[in-house]
Design a protein around this motif. Structure first.
Motif, PDB file in Angstrom:
ATOM      1  N   ALA A  69       0.863  -1.183   0.000  1.00 44.51           N
ATOM      2  CA  ALA A  69       0.000   0.000   0.000  1.00 44.51           C
ATOM      3  C   ALA A  69       0.899   1.232   0.000  1.00 44.51           C
ATOM      4  O   ALA A  69       2.072   1.171   0.356  1.00 44.51           O
ATOM      5  N   LEU A  70       0.323   2.351  -0.407  1.00 45.86           N
ATOM      6  CA  LEU A  70       1.061   3.614  -0.392  1.00 45.86           C
ATOM      7  C   LEU A  70       0.864   4.317   0.947  1.00 45.86           C
ATOM      8  O   LEU A  70      -0.263   4.385   1.452  1.00 45.86           O
ATOM      9  N   LEU A  71       1.932   4.829   1.502  1.00 44.21           N
ATOM     10  CA  LEU A  71       1.824   5.695   2.669  1.00 44.21           C
ATOM     11  C   LEU A  71       1.580   7.128   2.204  1.00 44.21           C
ATOM     12  O   LEU A  71       1.950   7.501   1.086  1.00 44.21           O
ATOM     13  N   THR A  72       0.974   7.919   3.062  1.00 37.19           N
ATOM     14  CA  THR A  72       0.611   9.283   2.677  1.00 37.19           C
ATOM     15  C   THR A  72       1.633  10.306   3.151  1.00 37.19           C
ATOM     16  O   THR A  72       1.352  11.508   3.147  1.00 37.19           O
ATOM     17  N   THR A  73       2.813   9.863   3.538  1.00 36.52           N
ATOM     18  CA  THR A  73       3.843  10.777   4.016  1.00 36.52           C
ATOM     19  C   THR A  73       5.193  10.385   3.419  1.00 36.52           C
ATOM     20  O   THR A  73       5.312   9.371   2.736  1.00 36.52           O
ATOM     21  N   GLY A  74       6.213  11.239   3.651  1.00 33.37           N
ATOM     22  CA  GLY A  74       7.531  10.977   3.085  1.00 33.37           C
ATOM     23  C   GLY A  74       7.545  11.159   1.588  1.00 33.37           C
ATOM     24  O   GLY A  74       8.183  10.398   0.857  1.00 33.37           O
TER      25      GLY A  74
END
Length: 286
Positions: A69-74
């Motif tokens: 999944a994609l994280l929403t930060t970095g």
């Protein structure tokens, strides 16, 4: 929770966004460790499902969507800037010019291949690209990361990938470059916690940028001087790196659609469907 290893690149923006954890500025529910590897190496290892949490190029994500999944930060996006296609000032590029790119699955490689389908590509570590152009091994090369800031005066910019991005999208969206992915094997509540910790790290790093930058420089953790570090972080590690915005989501959707339409991806994906469902926390404890 057991120890969580975060794989990221050794580039200044990734170090900046993670090192608030290393310096103990962020409380973590379990031990966090980190590993620095070249971004194309990380892309290749993500294809092998090696690390549970890893920095990636957005260009590789549709190939690992089933596992991560994609994280929403970095986040690293370009907004009016980005990688540069450079050549010697005396070189005229032919249709099938030879070019050095930083990795098959990088975002810049995807855009380059869409724009220049007849170019002959060789892949190199991004630190070797300028030298390959200067030596004549290749006709041109795409510079990324800190190398876009300074290069030999005998070299000129043939094209800005930002301009290519605008040409392809017909819309002024930020240019998606890199982000963070998390294995779908991690339990959802733990994945949410990891995302929260990383978001706090980027938030604190941004808030205390001068101090964190100074500490990175003092420890020789970055490859650039103070002036270039400040310039580079203003570009790629800033308030827009903290949390994925609607316009960044739109840009990601556009990048994935461009790749799908040209046959680089087997399916068209909507990045909104690839994020961690953080509403789970509210439902779980309601």
């Amino acid at each position: 929770m057991r120890e969580i290893c975060i794989a990221h690149s050794p580039d200044a923006d990734d170090l900046f966004m993670y090192y608030a954890i290393v310096f103990g500025w962020v409380d973590t529910p379990c031990p966090f460790s980190n590993l620095a590897l070249d971004i194309q190496t990380l892309n290749a290892l993500a294809l092998q499902k090696r690390y549970e949490v890893s920095a990636i190029s957005f260009g590789v994500y549709p190939l690992i969507v089933q596992d991560y999944a994609l994280l929403t930060t970095g986040l690293s996006f370009g907004d009016g800037y980005g990688p540069k296609l450079i050549k010697k000032s005396t070189t005229t590029l032919k249709k099938n010019f030879k070019v050095a790119l930083s990795g098959e699955h990088t975002s810049n490689a995807l855009l380059f291949r869409l724009k220049y389908p007849n170019a002959r590509i060789v892949y190199k570590n991004f630190l070797e690209i300028e030298g390959a152009v200067l030596s004549g091994e290749v006709d041109a090369g795409v510079l990324i990361h800190e190398s876009i800031l300074n290069f030999d005066p005998s070299l000129v910019v043939e094209a800005f990938l930002w301009d290519i991005w605008l040409e392809m999208t017909h819309k002024e969206l930020p240019l998606p470059l890199g982000g963070m992915a998390i294995s779908r094997s991690i339990p959802l509540n733990q994945a949410i916690t990891i995302q929260d910790v990383l978001t706090k790290a980027v938030t604190i790093a941004t808030k205390y940028k001068p101090l964190l930058s100074k500490m990175l420089l003092e420890r020789n953790l970055v490859r650039v001087n103070e002036e270039d570090l400040n310039t580079y972080l203003n570009l790629y590690a800033n308030t827009q790196s903290i949390s994925l915005s609607p316009i960044q989501l739109e840009a990601l959707e556009m990048l994935f659609a461009l790749g799908y339409n040209k046959g680089f991806y087997s399916s068209k994906i909507d990045p909104k469907d690839c994020l961690i469902p953080t509403e789970y926390t509210g439902l779980r404890y309601s």
